[in-house]
Motif scaffolding. Structure first.
Motif, PDB file in Angstrom:
ATOM      1  N   UNK A   1       8.155  -6.546  -6.381  1.00  0.00           N
ATOM      2  CA  UNK A   1       8.056  -7.206  -5.540  1.00  0.00           C
ATOM      3  C   UNK A   1       9.355  -7.201  -4.634  1.00  0.00           C
ATOM      4  N   UNK A   2      10.355  -6.642  -5.253  1.00  0.00           N
ATOM      5  CA  UNK A   2      11.633  -6.456  -4.515  1.00  0.00           C
ATOM      6  C   UNK A   2      11.509  -5.089  -3.724  1.00  0.00           C
ATOM      7  N   UNK A   3      10.830  -3.929  -4.270  1.00  0.00           N
ATOM      8  CA  UNK A   3      10.707  -3.058  -3.739  1.00  0.00           C
ATOM      9  C   UNK A   3       9.644  -2.961  -2.447  1.00  0.00           C
ATOM     10  N   UNK A   4       8.553  -3.814  -2.603  1.00  0.00           N
ATOM     11  CA  UNK A   4       7.741  -4.053  -1.511  1.00  0.00           C
ATOM     12  C   UNK A   4       8.305  -4.668  -0.287  1.00  0.00           C
ATOM     13  N   UNK A   5       9.187  -5.497  -0.601  1.00  0.00           N
ATOM     14  CA  UNK A   5      10.036  -6.538   0.200  1.00  0.00           C
ATOM     15  C   UNK A   5      10.980  -5.623   0.920  1.00  0.00           C
TER      16      UNK A   5
ATOM     17  N   UNK B   1       0.848  -1.342   0.142  1.00  0.00           N
ATOM     18  CA  UNK B   1      -0.048  -0.082   0.081  1.00  0.00           C
ATOM     19  C   UNK B   1       0.792   1.289  -0.006  1.00  0.00           C
ATOM     20  N   UNK B   2       1.882   1.312   0.718  1.00  0.00           N
ATOM     21  CA  UNK B   2       2.921   2.167   0.767  1.00  0.00           C
ATOM     22  C   UNK B   2       3.729   2.647  -0.453  1.00  0.00           C
ATOM     23  N   UNK B   3       4.144   1.406  -1.173  1.00  0.00           N
ATOM     24  CA  UNK B   3       4.842   1.714  -2.296  1.00  0.00           C
ATOM     25  C   UNK B   3       4.098   1.937  -3.603  1.00  0.00           C
ATOM     26  N   UNK B   4       2.980   1.234  -3.637  1.00  0.00           N
ATOM     27  CA  UNK B   4       2.066   1.514  -4.753  1.00  0.00           C
ATOM     28  C   UNK B   4       1.800   0.291  -5.457  1.00  0.00           C
ATOM     29  N   UNK B   5       0.912   0.008  -6.171  1.00  0.00           N
ATOM     30  CA  UNK B   5       0.477  -1.263  -7.002  1.00  0.00           C
ATOM     31  C   UNK B   5       1.586  -1.416  -7.971  1.00  0.00           C
ATOM     32  N   UNK B   6       2.115  -0.238  -8.623  1.00  0.00           N
ATOM     33  CA  UNK B   6       3.287  -0.363  -9.844  1.00  0.00           C
ATOM     34  C   UNK B   6       4.427  -0.628  -9.335  1.00  0.00           C
ATOM     35  N   UNK B   7       4.874  -0.758  -8.097  1.00  0.00           N
ATOM     36  CA  UNK B   7       6.194  -1.113  -7.501  1.00  0.00           C
ATOM     37  C   UNK B   7       6.411  -2.670  -7.650  1.00  0.00           C
TER      38      UNK B   7
END
Length: 313
Positions: free
Chosen positions: A45-49, A37-43
């Motif tokens: 998987x590595x950025x979300x992790x 939710x913070x990094x956005x849907x377009x981020x």
């Protein structure tokens, strides 16, 4: 009295701890992907992790809980995951707004309900039936509908009061009064209706007791009998209802703030819960429970003053 207050305070601290712990566990196990939710849907998987690791979401739950509680007991409630604003600062900015119209609404409810309930119990007859009808209607009509009617009539059509916005008391006392009047009245109607019924019932019971009949037979004036004896002995149950009304008013503040455009703690709680902003939700929960504990403590002290037997119960 000191022991009485300390017992109530200790129970309140335990309540805050239990509620905060349950809130932390429930939100942590909700399954919401906060990092996404913070990094956005377009981020990626590595950025979300990476964001999850930055927030500490990859650590075990007990470790995360200990980290939060050890800071919270020192007054550090953390930082919002979304806005990067200190949680304490967000709460300091919003609590005065909510408390302004909640406390005013509760005060209006207390004064009006005591007057109406006492009149209904003492006078009886048609006036009593009118007041009972008001109590029933006030309890049945939701506060958001009352708020909408008030906003349309007094803000839009008559232009007597502002429809939205909040002005701090320090900036303009008159502006503060104008900005909290409609929200406070909207909340006070339902609380007044419920408390009036309680005051009426308690007052009628007290007026039928033997000691009231004895005082009346000895020639004590009706005014003194009502104000000094009957009213004092009928207030304790009503104080309990008022403390419960305070909790209800805090809950109703979310909708009232939306209608009147008030950036209070109710709106903050709603937005943070929707986003899954754990530090902010926990901070709001802790502060709101502390406010409820404080109000209940003040009610218990007043109850003990009115009824000394409670102090040793």
């Amino acid at each position: 009295m000191a022991v009485f207050v300390l017992r109530r305070l200790a129970a309140g601290i335990v309540l805050v701890f239990v509620v905060a712990t349950l809130t932390f566990c429930l939100l942590s196990m909700s399954g919401t992907d906060v990092a996404r939710n913070i990094v956005g849907e377009n981020a990626t998987a590595e950025q979300a992790s990476a964001k999850a690791a930055q927030l500490g979401l990859d650590r075990p739950l007990p470790e995360r809980y200990w980290d939060w509680i050890s800071h919270a007991v020192r007054g550090d409630l953390g930082t919002s995951w979304f806005s990067q604003t200190p949680v304490a600062q967000s709460i300091v900015d919003t609590v005065p707004i909510t408390l302004s119209f909640v406390v005013v609404g509760l005060a209006l409810s207390a004064v009006i309900s005591i007057v109406l309930g006492s009149i209904a119990a003492v006078r009886g007859g048609p006036l009593d039936r009118v007041i009972q009808t008001f109590s029933s209607l006030g309890t049945a009509v939701p506060s958001f509908l009352i708020a909408l009617v008030l906003a349309v009539v007094f803000a839009v059509q008559l232009r007597l009061l502002p429809a939205t916005g909040f002005i701090p008391f320090a900036q303009s006392p008159s502006g503060w009064i104008e900005s909290v009047t409609l929200p406070a009245i909207a909340l006070a109607v339902g609380a007044t209706a419920a408390t009036t019924a309680q005051v009426r019932g308690s007052m009628r019971d007290v007026l039928q007791t033997d000691y009231i009949r004895t005082l009346r037979s000895r020639g004590l004036g009706e005014r003194s009998l009502i104000l000094k004896h009957a009213l004092r002995n009928s207030l304790p149950p009503s104080l309990t209802v008022l403390s419960l009304q305070f909790i209800g008013l805090l809950g109703g503040a979310v909708i009232i703030e939306k209608i009147f455009g008030l950036p209070g703690i109710g709106s903050l709680a709603n937005s943070s819960a929707t986003q899954g902003d754990l530090p902010l939700v926990l901070g709001v929960v802790v502060v709101m429970v502390l406010m409820i504990v404080l109000v209940n403590l003040l009610v218990d002290i007043a109850y003990g003053w009115l009824n000394p037997k409670v102090r040793v119960s």
